[in-house]
Design an enzyme around this catalytic site. Sequence first.
Site, PDB file in Angstrom:
ATOM      1  N   ASP A 274       0.858  -1.185   0.000  1.00  0.00           N
ATOM      2  CA  ASP A 274       0.000   0.000   0.000  1.00  0.00           C
ATOM      3  C   ASP A 274       0.898   1.241   0.000  1.00  0.00           C
ATOM      4  O   ASP A 274       1.363   1.666  -1.048  1.00  0.00           O
ATOM      5  CB  ASP A 274      -0.918  -0.087   1.222  1.00  0.00           C
TER       6      ASP A 274
ATOM      7  N   PHE B 109     -10.732  -0.383   0.320  1.00  0.00           N
ATOM      8  CA  PHE B 109     -10.302  -1.402   1.269  1.00  0.00           C
ATOM      9  C   PHE B 109     -10.844  -2.758   0.828  1.00  0.00           C
ATOM     10  O   PHE B 109     -12.037  -2.906   0.569  1.00  0.00           O
ATOM     11  CB  PHE B 109     -10.794  -1.068   2.676  1.00  0.00           C
TER      12      PHE B 109
HETATM   13  P1  IMP Z   1       1.888  -0.434   3.881  1.00  0.00           P
HETATM   14  O1  IMP Z   1       2.299  -0.817   2.475  1.00  0.00           O
HETATM   15  O2  IMP Z   1       3.045  -0.264   4.808  1.00  0.00           O
HETATM   16  O3  IMP Z   1       0.969   0.744   3.878  1.00  0.00           O
HETATM   17  O4  IMP Z   1       1.076  -1.567   4.590  1.00  0.00           O
HETATM   18  C1  IMP Z   1       0.484  -2.591   3.956  1.00  0.00           C
HETATM   19  C2  IMP Z   1      -0.247  -3.402   5.005  1.00  0.00           C
HETATM   20  O5  IMP Z   1      -1.464  -2.754   5.386  1.00  0.00           O
HETATM   21  C3  IMP Z   1      -0.630  -4.736   4.440  1.00  0.00           C
HETATM   22  O6  IMP Z   1       0.356  -5.709   4.685  1.00  0.00           O
HETATM   23  C4  IMP Z   1      -1.941  -5.026   5.135  1.00  0.00           C
HETATM   24  O7  IMP Z   1      -1.697  -5.665   6.355  1.00  0.00           O
HETATM   25  C5  IMP Z   1      -2.540  -3.667   5.408  1.00  0.00           C
HETATM   26  N1  IMP Z   1      -3.520  -3.272   4.381  1.00  0.00           N
HETATM   27  C6  IMP Z   1      -3.405  -2.257   3.499  1.00  0.00           C
HETATM   28  N2  IMP Z   1      -4.482  -2.153   2.705  1.00  0.00           N
HETATM   29  C7  IMP Z   1      -5.316  -3.151   3.063  1.00  0.00           C
HETATM   30  C8  IMP Z   1      -6.610  -3.581   2.570  1.00  0.00           C
HETATM   31  O8  IMP Z   1      -7.233  -3.028   1.632  1.00  0.00           O
HETATM   32  N3  IMP Z   1      -7.164  -4.657   3.222  1.00  0.00           N
HETATM   33  C9  IMP Z   1      -6.537  -5.301   4.233  1.00  0.00           C
HETATM   34  N4  IMP Z   1      -5.329  -4.939   4.715  1.00  0.00           N
HETATM   35  C10 IMP Z   1      -4.716  -3.868   4.139  1.00  0.00           C
END
Ligand code: IMP
Length: 181
Positions: free
Chosen positions: A106, A155
């Site tokens: 993300d 989401f």
């Molecule tokens: P980031 O890339 O550090 O923002 O974090 C990614 C993490 O956020 C993922 O490993 C998931 O655990 C959680 N996450 C982000 N978007 C979603 C979603 O749409 N559904 C469920 N978990 C999500």
Amino acid sequence: MSPTAIPGVERILFTEEQIEARIREVAADISRDYAGKTVKLVGVLKGSVFFLTALARHIEVPLKIDFLAISSFSDRSGSPGVVRIAKDLDEGIEGEDVLLVEDIVDTGFTLRYLLQTLASRAPNSLAVCTFLDRHSRRIVQSPVKYRCFEIPDRFVVGFGLDHNQLYRNLGCVAVMKPEKQ
Ligand code: IMP
Ligand code: MG
């Protein structure tokens, strides 16, 4: 139960059949790229478990599996990206060909932290395979070599991804209703 009959779910984004077909394609890419090597899949608990096992079954080079768990939280200023290892790998990765397997990338904060941590352990190679990629929200650019699906800024749950620890066991990927997010 049909996924759209599940409380909180708005619509299906990817069906089980679409997911299975795409995972086979990505596994074929990995098998080709790692020909002659042994790949170590490193899964990030808990979200990547469903994807990792499905992927592993279609990879045709020798492979090992290990897992780590992280916890991420916002600091007091509210900025995201504070990540720490809650459960480390069982074994070292020095000299190994490591493929980090994520459920979703993300903002990229989690991935950056994991790549820095794993790279410091001197693997022979280190690459990233993610089930879902929400590139529109990326803050930290991190290299993603393999991705199954690019997704919109909504989401999603299912196939390992959760909302308050629920929905991980859905075979499809579904968009949550806005009021549930
Ligand atoms: P980031 O890339 O550090 O923002 O974090 C990614 C993490 O956020 C993922 O490993 C998931 O655990 C959680 N996450 C982000 N978007 C979603 C979603 O749409 N559904 C469920 N978990 C999500
Ligand atoms: Mg995760």
